[in-house]
Design an enzyme around this catalytic site. Structure first.
Site, PDB file in Angstrom:
ATOM      1  N   ASP A  70       5.186  -9.795  39.071  1.00  0.00           N
ATOM      2  CA  ASP A  70       5.735  -8.949  40.083  1.00  0.00           C
ATOM      3  C   ASP A  70       5.947 -10.021  41.172  1.00  0.00           C
ATOM      4  OD1 ASP A  70       5.706  -6.113  41.280  1.00  0.00           O
ATOM      5  OD2 ASP A  70       3.871  -6.905  42.321  1.00  0.00           O
TER       6      ASP A  70
ATOM      7  N   GLU B 134       1.843 -23.878  25.918  1.00  0.00           N
ATOM      8  CA  GLU B 134       0.557 -24.264  25.269  1.00  0.00           C
ATOM      9  C   GLU B 134       0.219 -23.244  23.925  1.00  0.00           C
ATOM     10  OE1 GLU B 134      -2.861 -24.385  27.044  1.00  0.00           O
ATOM     11  OE2 GLU B 134      -2.402 -25.644  28.763  1.00  0.00           O
TER      12      GLU B 134
END
Length: 517
Positions: A201, A259
Site C-alpha cells: 500500500d 530468501e
C-alpha cells in the site's frame, strides 16, 4: 519445478474480505467466507488472489489502520482461518498475495502508544515527529489526502506528528533503521505462513524529506488529483513522498522475499504525473519490486490517446521493468460506470475492457465483481462508512460505492452475501447480475471474462511478449502487435461509437487470422 517468474504476465484477483462472503451473519465478510468462495476466483482462470487488509485494527479506515501486523482482526476470524485460506488457495492452484500497509500504522499500535509518551523513550523516533513553528502552526504546508494538514498536535510530547491519511494513521519514520527492521520482521511472519506475495500500500510514501521542506504549488497546466474537491491536488508533492531513500529499502524488501523463492511483490504508486517514472525506478534492475500499478488507468479517461500514452511512456521509461494494469479496485469508481457514456451499455463496456486489459503487456489485476459487470452503487450519505467520502461529501462521494458486497444468488437476502444486515447496502440493480444467473448464461459477462483470461493464459505473446503500438488508424482505433516465442498477434480496439473499416494495406505485411472478436 516452480516458476520463479510466475508473476510476469499473471492475473491477480482482488478480494475485499469485508464484502466477499459473510459466514457469521454479522453483515461483515470474513476469512472463512473467502475460503468458501475461492473456487469462484479459481474458475475465472486467475493465477493469484490479493486479500485486502484483515489485520487487527480499530477499522477507522477499514483495516488500513493496523494495530497488530501479525494477527487477524476478530471481525475476520483467526490465524487458523487465514491458514485455511492459504491451504485452500494452494489446493486450487491459486497463489495468495496479502496487503501490507507499511507506510503508517494505527495510533493504537503499541509502537505509537510508546512513541507518543515522551521524546526520549526507545521508540521516540519511530514516527515522524516535528516541533511547531515559532507561532505554533504546523512544521510545513504538507496536506493529508483525507483533508486538512498532514500534521496533528500531540499534547503529551508537545510536538506534531505526520499523517498522510487520517489523524489516527500516523506515519512511520523509515529513516530509522529499527523501523525498517521491525516492519521486515512482520513481512517474514507472513512468509513463514506460506503467503506467495505482497501488495504494498502507498509504496512511494514510505519516506519523507528529512528537511521537511514545503511542497511547491502545482505547476500551471498540471491536472489536480481530485478536481475542485480536495486541496491535496493543488500541491506538487516533491517532499512528502517518492524520496530517493526508498530505493534502498525496496532492495531490502526484495532480498527478504528472494530468501523464500518464487515470491512476488506489487506496489501501489500514486504520484500524479511522475507515476510511470516512479514505477520504472521501483521495478527496474531485478533487485527491487517485481511490479507496480499506478492510477493512470484507474482514471475516467478511457481513450485511445490516453491508453497509448500510458503504454508508450512506461515502455520508454522502464524497458526492463514490469507493470500491473487495472481498471478497477477498492479505491475508485467501478470502471463500467466510469467508462460507459450516459445511456450506454455497461455490459458491452465490460466485455470490451477485459479484452483490452488481457492484451496489454504487463500483469493484470481484477477487482471482485467486475467479472459480473457490476456498476458503481449509488449510496445515501447516511449509508457511508468511508471517512474519505464522509469528509468530502457531496463533492466527492468516497469509495463505498465500489465496496458493496458481492452478489452470489439473486433470490437470497443480500444477494447471498450475508444472512444479516450487510455493512453496506446491496443495490437492487446488482441482484440481476448475480453469479448464479450468469453461470447459466453462456453469453454473460462472467463467461466472457473466463474466455478472455483463457485466451491470455494460452498465449506466450499476451503473457510475456513485447508490444508495439501501430500508427495510422485514426483517433478511435488502438492497434498494437504482441510478439513472443514465434507467436505474433495483432490487437485492434475500436473506441468509437461507429464501425470502422481498416484497410489491409494499413496492417503489418503478414497474413492475419481472427482468433477473437
Amino acid at each position: 519445478m516452480v516458476d520463479a517468474d510466475w508473476w510476469r504476465g499473471c492475473t491477480i484477483y482482488q478480494i475485499y474480505p469485508r464484502s466477499y462472503q459473510d459466514t457469521t451473519g454479522d453483515g461483515l465478510g470474513d476469512l472463512r467466507g473467502v475460503a468458501q468462495r475461492l473456487h469462484h476466483a479459481a474458475s475465472l482462470g486467475v493465477d493469484a488472489v490479493w486479500l485486502s487488509p484483515f489485520f487487527t485494527s480499530p477499522m477507522a479506515d477499514m483495516g488500513y489502520d493496523v494495530s497488530d501486523y501479525c494477527d487477524v482482526d476478530p471481525l475476520f476470524g483467526t490465524l487458523a482461518d487465514f491458514d485455511a485460506v492459504v491451504k485452500e488457495a494452494h489446493r486450487l492452484g491459486l497463489r495468495v498475495i496479502i496487503d501490507q500497509v507499511l507506510s503508517h500504522s494505527s495510533d493504537r499500535h503499541p509502537w505509537f502508544e510508546e512513541s507518543r509518551t515522551s521524546r526520549t523513550n526507545p521508540k521516540a523516533d519511530w514516527y515522524v515527529w516535528a516541533d511547531p513553528k515559532p507561532d505554533g502552526i504546523a512544521p510545513n504546508n504538507w496536506l493529508s489526502i483525507f483533508g486538512g494538514p498532514a500534521w496533528e498536535w500531540d499534547s503529551v510530547r508537545r510536538q506534531y506528528y505526520m499523517h498522510n491519511f487520517l489523524t489516527s494513521q500516523p506515519d512511520l519514520n523509515f529513516h530509522n533503521p529499527q523501523v525498517q527492521d521491525a516492519l521486515l520482521d512482520t513481512v517474514r511472519f507472513w512468509l513463514e505462513r506460506g503467503v506467495d506475495g505482497f501488495r504494498l500500500d502507498t509504496v512511494n510514501m514510505y519516506f519523507h524529506d528529512k528537511l521537511l521542506r514545503d511542497n511547491p504549488a502545482l505547476r500551471p497546466g498540471a491536472a489536480h488529483d481530485v478536481p475542485d474537491t480536495n486541496p491535496y491536488g493543488y500541491q506538487e508533492h516533491l517532499y512528502d513522498k517518492t524520496q530517493p531513500e526508498n530505493l534502498a529499502f525496496l532492495a531490502r524488501f526484495r532480498a527478504l522475499l528472494d530468501e523464500y523463492g518464487a515470491r512476488a511483490s506489487v506496489g501501489e504508486v500514486g504520484d500524479a504525473d511522475r507515476s510511470l517514472r516512479t514505477v520504472a525506478a521501483y521495478t527496474s534492475g531485478g533487485d527491487k519490486l517485481h511490479m507496480c500499478y499506478t492510477f493512470d488507468l484507474l482514471s475516467p479517461d478511457f481513450s485511445v490517446a490516453h491508453l497509448r500514452r500510458c503504454v508508450e511512456d512506461f515502455e520508454a521509461a522502464a524497458p526492463d521493468g514490469w507493470i500491473c494494469w487495472a481498471f478497477s479496485n477498492h479505491d475508485v469508481i467501478r470502471h463500467v460506470s466510469r467508462f460507459t457514456p450516459p445511456g450506454g451499455d455497461t455490459d458491452a463496456v465490460a466485455r470490451f475492457a477485459i479484452a483490452l486489459l488481457c492484451c496489454l503487456r504487463g500483469s493484470i489485476c481484477l477487482y471482485q465483481g467486475e467479472e459480473l459487470g457490476l456498476t458503481e452503487a449509488e449510496l445515501a450519505f447516511e449509508d457511508l462508512r468511508d471517512p474519505y467520502g464522509i469528509r468530502f461529501w457531496p463533492g466527492f462521494k468516497g469509495r463505498d460505492g465500489c465496496r458493496t458486497p458481492m452478489v452470489w444468488e439473486a433470490g437470497a437476502p443480500s444477494g447471498g452475501f450475508s444472512s444479516g444486515k450487510p455493512w453496506l447496502p446491496v443495490p437492487a440493480a446488482h441482484a440481476g447480475k448475480a453469479v448464479e444467473i450468469q453461470e447459466n448464461d453462456a453469453g454473460s459477462v462472467l463467461h466472457h471474462y473466463r474466455r478472455m483470461l483463457a485466451m491470455r493464459k494460452a498465449s506466450p505473446a499476451l503473457t510475456r511478449g513485447s508490444i508495439t503500438i501501430l500508427d495510422g488508424h485514426g483517433d478511435d482505433v488502438l492497434a498494437f502487435v504482441r510478439e513472443a516465442d514465434g507467436e505474433r498477434l495483432l490487437c485492434m480496439f475500436n473506441f468509437g461509437a461507429e464501425q470502422t473499416v481498416v484497410a489491409e494495406t494499413a496492417l503489418p505485411p503478414l497474413g492475419w487470422a481472427i482468433v477473437a472478436a
